[in-house]
Design a protein around this motif. Structure first.
Motif, PDB file in Angstrom:
ATOM      1  N   ARG A   1     -39.707  37.795  -2.355  1.00  0.00           N
ATOM      2  CA  ARG A   1     -38.281  37.459  -2.102  1.00  0.00           C
ATOM      3  C   ARG A   1     -37.322  38.019  -3.150  1.00  0.00           C
ATOM      4  NH1 ARG A   1     -40.479  31.736  -1.086  1.00  0.00           N
ATOM      5  NH2 ARG A   1     -41.168  31.897   1.069  1.00  0.00           N
ATOM      6  N   MET A   2     -37.631  39.177  -3.709  1.00  0.00           N
ATOM      7  CA  MET A   2     -36.728  39.703  -4.749  1.00  0.00           C
ATOM      8  C   MET A   2     -35.425  40.258  -4.172  1.00  0.00           C
ATOM      9  SD  MET A   2     -37.903  43.352  -6.212  1.00  0.00           S
ATOM     10  CE  MET A   2     -36.268  43.707  -6.786  1.00  0.00           C
TER      11      MET A   2
ATOM     12  N   GLY B   1     -43.188  44.510   1.957  1.00  0.00           N
ATOM     13  CA  GLY B   1     -43.948  43.694   0.992  1.00  0.00           C
ATOM     14  C   GLY B   1     -44.807  42.629   1.653  1.00  0.00           C
ATOM     15  N   ILE B   2     -45.997  42.458   1.096  1.00  0.00           N
ATOM     16  CA  ILE B   2     -46.867  41.359   1.521  1.00  0.00           C
ATOM     17  C   ILE B   2     -47.288  40.644   0.247  1.00  0.00           C
ATOM     18  CG2 ILE B   2     -49.024  40.689   2.653  1.00  0.00           C
ATOM     19  CD1 ILE B   2     -48.938  43.271   4.239  1.00  0.00           C
TER      20      ILE B   2
ATOM     21  N   CYS C   1     -45.388  35.934   2.091  1.00  0.00           N
ATOM     22  CA  CYS C   1     -43.960  36.229   2.219  1.00  0.00           C
ATOM     23  C   CYS C   1     -43.717  37.677   1.832  1.00  0.00           C
ATOM     24  CB  CYS C   1     -43.098  35.264   1.403  1.00  0.00           C
ATOM     25  SG  CYS C   1     -42.970  35.696  -0.315  1.00  0.00           S
ATOM     26  N   GLY C   2     -42.572  38.172   2.219  1.00  0.00           N
ATOM     27  CA  GLY C   2     -42.236  39.557   1.941  1.00  0.00           C
ATOM     28  C   GLY C   2     -41.479  39.711   0.636  1.00  0.00           C
TER      29      GLY C   2
ATOM     30  N   GLY D   1     -28.267  42.909  10.213  1.00  0.00           N
ATOM     31  CA  GLY D   1     -28.119  43.097  11.655  1.00  0.00           C
ATOM     32  C   GLY D   1     -29.472  43.028  12.355  1.00  0.00           C
ATOM     33  N   TRP D   2     -30.473  43.621  11.683  1.00  0.00           N
ATOM     34  CA  TRP D   2     -31.851  43.602  12.163  1.00  0.00           C
ATOM     35  C   TRP D   2     -32.737  43.307  10.959  1.00  0.00           C
ATOM     36  CZ3 TRP D   2     -33.396  44.395  17.201  1.00  0.00           C
ATOM     37  CH2 TRP D   2     -32.495  45.031  18.063  1.00  0.00           C
ATOM     38  N   ILE D   3     -33.854  42.633  11.202  1.00  0.00           N
ATOM     39  CA  ILE D   3     -34.769  42.349  10.085  1.00  0.00           C
ATOM     40  C   ILE D   3     -36.202  42.230  10.602  1.00  0.00           C
ATOM     41  CG2 ILE D   3     -34.470  39.818  10.194  1.00  0.00           C
ATOM     42  CD1 ILE D   3     -34.462  39.893   7.054  1.00  0.00           C
ATOM     43  N   THR D   4     -37.145  42.650   9.762  1.00  0.00           N
ATOM     44  CA  THR D   4     -38.563  42.485  10.122  1.00  0.00           C
ATOM     45  C   THR D   4     -39.108  41.230   9.449  1.00  0.00           C
ATOM     46  OG1 THR D   4     -39.388  43.765   8.229  1.00  0.00           O
ATOM     47  CG2 THR D   4     -38.889  44.997  10.234  1.00  0.00           C
TER      48      THR D   4
END
Ligand code: NDP
Length: 282
Positions: A214-215, A231-232, A241-242, A254-257
């Motif tokens: 979460r940086m 990130g994993i 978490c990423g 707007g978009w997120i993975t």
């Protein structure tokens, strides 16, 4: 604004269905795509990755050879095994799971793989081909990110600024090169980048490939940007978490993975695709 999700799991299913069709066509012509997966040592995370790759191969109709060696394997023995696989016409892709034990020179091992079978895209010939825009195997993780961008109609990034945070040989650098190939203006950021937040805020497409939970906070994201989280990270409670603070970023992008369910499944799907391509080109 609440960002739309780029569902890597669903998109990976589509890619895998396409791969399975190509396998069926090859088999109809009496050709069986095959991937050799080499694991040295007993690193638990590597064991999981290898298991997942092998299961994905089987599901797609790709033959897999699972070659496991003890952590004390000599480099010369590993190189000899790779040479043998290079000359085995029934094997189309060779993957050596990283990291390797410290006494083995990983780059020397990667360079021993024939570029025709380098389905991970890590060979210097594959990296060079990417650099000069020639055909060759592209590394699976950035290739999966490109597929995601294409999926949301961002296949041409002319006039857009892309920022990649991370400059590893397997993710950050090839990702930046691929974005450049999509006509983006590209910045590569890393641990020495001053004012990372300001740099990230310029990004219409932000790719985080750092390995720090979460940086990337919401304050580092341009409103409406596309955020790809490579990130994993495993947290103390066992959850994943990423590199992006997903809950906060979702309110700004707007978009997120998501992580999991984003880039990870796409990486495996692209490995299958590269393996079938290797067989088609053999
Ligand atoms: P590396 O550790 O090789 O590279 C990490 C990069 O992040 C480096 O370039 C490093 O900079 C940069 N970095 C570290 N700290 C900071 C910071 N504070 N600010 C800016 N940049 C920083 O990792 P990988 O590229 O192999 O992997 C990155 C992440 O992606 C990991 O979490 C990994 O688990 C994940 N991953 C996910 C995959 C998937 O399928 N989803 C596949 C592969 C990786 P510097 O170069 O200056 O040290």
């Amino acid at each position: 604004m609440t960002a739309r999700l780029i569902d890597g799991k669903a998109l990976a299913e589509q890619v895998r269905a396409g791969v399975a069709e190509r396998v069926t066509r090859l088999r109809a012509a009496s050709r069986q795509p095959a991937l050799a997966v080499i694991l040295v040592g007993a690193d638990p995370a590597s064991q999981v990755y290898v298991r997942n790759k092998i299961a994905a191969c089987e599901k797609a109709g790709i033959r897999s050879l699972h070659e496991t060696f003890g952590a004390d394997l000599r480099e010369a023995e590993l190189l000899a095994r790779i040479h043998a696989l290079n000359h085995d016409d029934t094997v189309h892709g060779i993957l050596v799971q990283l990291p390797l034990p410290a006494h083995i020179d990983a780059q020397r091992v990667i360079e021993a793989i024939s570029p025709r079978k380098d389905v991970d895209g890590f060979h210097v010939a594959s990296a060079g081909a990417l650099m000069v825009g020639q055909p060759g195997f592209r590394p699976c993780t950035p290739l999966g990110c490109v597929r995601m961008l294409e999926h949301i109609g961002m296949g041409d990034l002319r006039g857009k600024h892309a920022v990649v945070v991370g400059r590893s040989n397997i993710v950050g650098k090839p990702m930046a090169m691929m974005l450049l190939g999509m006509n983006a203006t590209v910045t590569i950021a890393h641990s020495g980048t001053p004012d990372l937040a300001e740099t990230c805020r310029r990004a219409d497409v932000l790719v985080a490939a750092v390995g720090r939970p979460r940086m990337i906070g919401a304050d580092m994201i341009k409103p409406g940007a596309v955020v790809i989280d490579v990130g994993i990270n495993r947290l103390a409670d066992g959850s994943l978490c990423g590199d992006v603070d997903f809950a906060a970023a979702r309110e700004r992008a707007g978009w997120i993975t998501p992580v999991p369910g984003g880039v990870g499944p796409m990486t495996i799907a692209m490995l299958l695709s590269n393996t079938v391509q290797a067989c088609e080109q053999a």
